[in-house]
Write an enzyme that holds these catalytic residues in place. Structure first.
Site, short mmCIF file in Angstrom:
data_model
loop_
_atom_site.label_atom_id
_atom_site.label_comp_id
_atom_site.label_asym_id
_atom_site.label_seq_id
_atom_site.Cartn_x
_atom_site.Cartn_y
_atom_site.Cartn_z
N GLN A 84 -44.58 -3.68 56.67
CA GLN A 84 -43.69 -3.72 57.74
C GLN A 84 -42.32 -3.48 57.06
O GLN A 84 -41.86 -4.37 56.41
CB GLN A 84 -43.74 -4.93 58.47
CG GLN A 84 -42.87 -5.08 59.89
CD GLN A 84 -42.70 -6.51 60.28
OE1 GLN A 84 -42.65 -7.52 59.79
NE2 GLN A 84 -43.18 -6.59 61.70
N SER A 128 -43.67 -7.20 52.89
CA SER A 128 -44.77 -7.67 52.24
C SER A 128 -45.85 -6.61 52.03
O SER A 128 -45.96 -5.60 53.07
CB SER A 128 -45.51 -8.66 53.18
OG SER A 128 -44.48 -9.98 53.53
N GLU A 165 -47.31 -10.10 66.38
CA GLU A 165 -47.20 -10.94 65.16
C GLU A 165 -46.98 -12.32 65.43
O GLU A 165 -47.41 -13.29 64.55
CB GLU A 165 -45.93 -10.31 64.35
CG GLU A 165 -45.67 -10.78 63.03
CD GLU A 165 -44.76 -10.09 62.31
OE1 GLU A 165 -43.80 -9.33 62.87
OE2 GLU A 165 -44.36 -10.71 61.03
C1 LIG Z 1 -42.92 -14.55 53.16
C2 LIG Z 1 -42.01 -13.62 53.68
C3 LIG Z 1 -42.73 -12.24 54.29
C4 LIG Z 1 -41.93 -11.48 55.07
N1 LIG Z 1 -42.27 -10.20 55.25
C5 LIG Z 1 -41.65 -9.44 55.94
C6 LIG Z 1 -42.21 -8.00 56.08
O1 LIG Z 1 -43.40 -7.78 55.49
N2 LIG Z 1 -41.32 -7.14 56.68
C7 LIG Z 1 -40.05 -7.45 57.18
O2 LIG Z 1 -39.61 -6.71 57.87
N3 LIG Z 1 -39.71 -8.90 56.91
C8 LIG Z 1 -40.34 -9.73 56.28
N4 LIG Z 1 -39.93 -10.97 56.12
C9 LIG Z 1 -38.47 -11.07 56.52
C10 LIG Z 1 -38.39 -12.29 57.57
O3 LIG Z 1 -38.40 -11.57 58.78
C11 LIG Z 1 -36.95 -12.66 57.59
O4 LIG Z 1 -36.62 -13.40 56.53
C12 LIG Z 1 -36.56 -13.60 58.69
O5 LIG Z 1 -36.46 -12.70 59.95
C13 LIG Z 1 -35.18 -14.22 58.67
O6 LIG Z 1 -34.31 -13.23 58.35
P1 LIG Z 1 -33.16 -13.65 57.17
O7 LIG Z 1 -33.91 -14.15 55.73
O8 LIG Z 1 -32.08 -12.37 56.99
O9 LIG Z 1 -32.33 -14.88 57.38
P2 LIG Z 1 -31.25 -15.04 58.35
O10 LIG Z 1 -31.51 -14.21 59.84
O11 LIG Z 1 -29.85 -14.75 57.64
O12 LIG Z 1 -31.09 -16.68 58.75
C14 LIG Z 1 -30.76 -17.59 58.04
C15 LIG Z 1 -30.51 -18.76 58.69
O13 LIG Z 1 -29.79 -18.80 60.03
C16 LIG Z 1 -30.73 -19.27 61.02
N5 LIG Z 1 -30.30 -18.10 62.25
C17 LIG Z 1 -30.14 -16.94 62.18
N6 LIG Z 1 -29.87 -16.82 63.54
C18 LIG Z 1 -29.89 -17.78 64.47
C19 LIG Z 1 -29.93 -17.81 65.74
N7 LIG Z 1 -29.68 -16.91 66.72
N8 LIG Z 1 -29.94 -19.06 66.35
C20 LIG Z 1 -30.37 -20.29 65.43
N9 LIG Z 1 -30.59 -19.95 64.04
C21 LIG Z 1 -30.26 -18.70 63.49
C22 LIG Z 1 -32.20 -18.66 60.74
O14 LIG Z 1 -33.02 -19.49 61.57
C23 LIG Z 1 -32.20 -19.31 59.08
O15 LIG Z 1 -32.35 -20.73 58.91
C24 LIG Z 1 -40.54 -11.83 55.35
C25 LIG Z 1 -40.07 -13.05 55.22
C26 LIG Z 1 -40.96 -13.88 54.26
C27 LIG Z 1 -40.18 -15.24 54.00
#
Ligand SMILES: Cc1cc2nc3c(=O)[nH]c(=O)nc-3n(C[C@H](O)[C@H](O)[C@H](O)COP(=O)(O)OP(=O)(O)OC[C@H]3O[C@@H](n4cnc5c(N)ncnc54)[C@H](O)[C@@H]3O)c2cc1C
Length: 385
Positions: A128, A163, A246
């Site tokens: 994805q 992933s 998902e």
């Molecule tokens: C093991 C793993 C597998 C993954 N696999 C994939 C994949 O295959 N493909 C893919 O595209 N992505 C993948 N991801 C990414 C995942 O979707 C993102 O990490 C997730 O959406 C969070 O985005 P970010 O890491 O940019 O954190 P951020 O969005 O920067 O968030 C940081 C913190 O701020 C909080 N926050 C952000 N916005 C808000 C809000 N509006 N209200 C309250 N709190 C908020 C979040 O909860 C978090 O605690 C994967 C992540 C992990 C850990």
């Protein structure tokens, strides 16, 4: 709403149980090397497909059985009971749990006919490509761009946390195709062939030592317009369909696996810790088992009611929190023994891996926002009532 199992359900359960007991791999899934894991996952997938268990709910014309989701749930339950390879931590998770269902709901007949049987046979692993540096929770902030040139789209940009990208044949790719568009507008969902020239995949090592997820770079990658799903500029809508799978149905097997793991942990604790009954640790284990039972009941309720997609976020949230709690609990049960990685490889590894549960597929905070806004009807974030 339907309550309880029908005669057909009971017959199906018995048939599934008999096949699983006779057919599950005797050796455990290797978890040290990606190549060995992939070979194991492909072999197990093909064995299921060849025996007519490729998918319970997908249409028969693509290799499924065309049965209701309630039977799929029975399949998950029987798989967990038999100790079959986990439906969740394997190379086909993206393909089976959200790429396939999205194609069934949104793709053209040609796209479905090409891709769905390949997934079920174990010929195609999917990944994805949604998240980008700076666009995770805020998915509408993606910047990877696609320029339409005749019957091709030329894609340039970067994805992260992808992933299975190292082994994937195809990717669910979300890009911005309308120049100057903002937020949810002007996005397109495209099936990206991962072997195209200009794609560079770089693994990221996670806290448990695995390299399941990667960075993916696109340097003027040319893909056919015919690989767009749902039409140019409709990517947000298709992505939301995908996320509903998902965050919803994809969590069902995880919920069942989690309950099985908690039962196993309790069995181990009973044997290893004579003073468990009445202790604080015993109470925490009992609470975890009760929470797992409640979670499974929620899954049954959602399926029986055929609930709105946003309600899947209940399951996702409870599951993520319970999964992390159960792994931490296992560390307390094992104590210093957990450091013996030969004897106790699974729980310590899971403890490290389960940090992902409250992040992947939308963080717990994001699931709470969805429940608040779309299920409970509370004011949207940043807006007064
Ligand atoms: C093991 C793993 C597998 C993954 N696999 C994939 C994949 O295959 N493909 C893919 O595209 N992505 C993948 N991801 C990414 C995942 O979707 C993102 O990490 C997730 O959406 C969070 O985005 P970010 O890491 O940019 O954190 P951020 O969005 O920067 O968030 C940081 C913190 O701020 C909080 N926050 C952000 N916005 C808000 C809000 N509006 N209200 C309250 N709190 C908020 C979040 O909860 C978090 O605690 C994967 C992540 C992990 C850990």
């Amino acid at each position: 709403m339907r309550i309880g199992e029908t005669v057909e359900d009971v017959v199906f359960r018995a048939e599934a149980r008999a096949w699983l007991e006779a057919s599950i791999p005797r050796e455990r899934r290797p978890h040290r090397t990606g190549d060995a894991q992939r070979a194991y996952d492909v072999a197990w997938r093909r064995r299921q497909f060849d025996a007519g268990w490729g998918h319970i709910a997908w249409p028969e014309r693509y290799g499924g059985r065309g049965l209701p989701l309630s039977r799929q749930l029975i399949w998950y339950e029987e798989s967990a009971r038999a100790g079959a390879p986990d439906h969740t931590g394997n190379s086909f998770f993206v393909a089976l749990q959200h790429a396939g269902p999205t194609l069934i709901a949104r793709a053209t007949e040609d796209q479905q006919t090409f891709h769905l049987p390949r997934i079920l046979r174990g010929d195609a692993i999917w990944c994805q490509g949604f998240s980008e540096p700076g666009a995770g929770s805020d998915l509408a902030g993606i910047r990877t761009r696609g320029v339409v040139e005749g019957d091709e789209i030329v894609v340039t940009g970067q994805k992260i946390w992808t992933s299975y990208a190292l082994y994937a044949s195809y990717q669910e790719l979300l890009i911005r195709t309308e120049p100057g568009s903002r937020r949810h507008r002007g996005l397109t969902f495209v099936i990206c062939d991962m072997s195209l020239p200009g794609i560079d995949v770089r693994p990221i090592r996670n806290i448990a030592g695995g390299t399941d997820f990667c960075e993916v770079f696109y340097d003027e990658v040319r893909m056919p317009v015919s690989s767009v799903v749902g039409g140019l500029g409709n990517g947000w809508d298709v992505a939301m369909s995908l996320l509903s799978f998902e965050r919803g149905a994809a969590s069902f097997p995880v919920a069942i696996e989690t309950a099985r793991r908690i039962d196993e942990l309790i069995d181990y604790a009973r044997a290893a810790l004579p003073a468990l009954d009445g202790s604080a640790l015993g109470e925490r284990l009992a609470q975890a088992r009760a929470d797992a039972a409640a979670l499974q009941a929620m899954v049954h309720l959602l399926i029986a009611r055929d609930s709105a997609p946003a309600e899947g976020s209940y399951i996702r949230l409870c599951l993520a929190e319970l999964g992390r709690r159960a792994s931490a609990l296992a560390m307390d049960v094992l104590g210093p023994e957990a450091l013996d990685r030969e004897a106790f490889d699974e729980w310590p590894r899971r403890y490290l891996e389960d940090f992902k549960l409250t992040i992947a597929a939308g963080t717990s905070q994001i699931q709470r926002n969805i429940i608040g806004e779309r299920v409970l009807g509370l004011p949207r974030q940043g807006k007064a009532a």
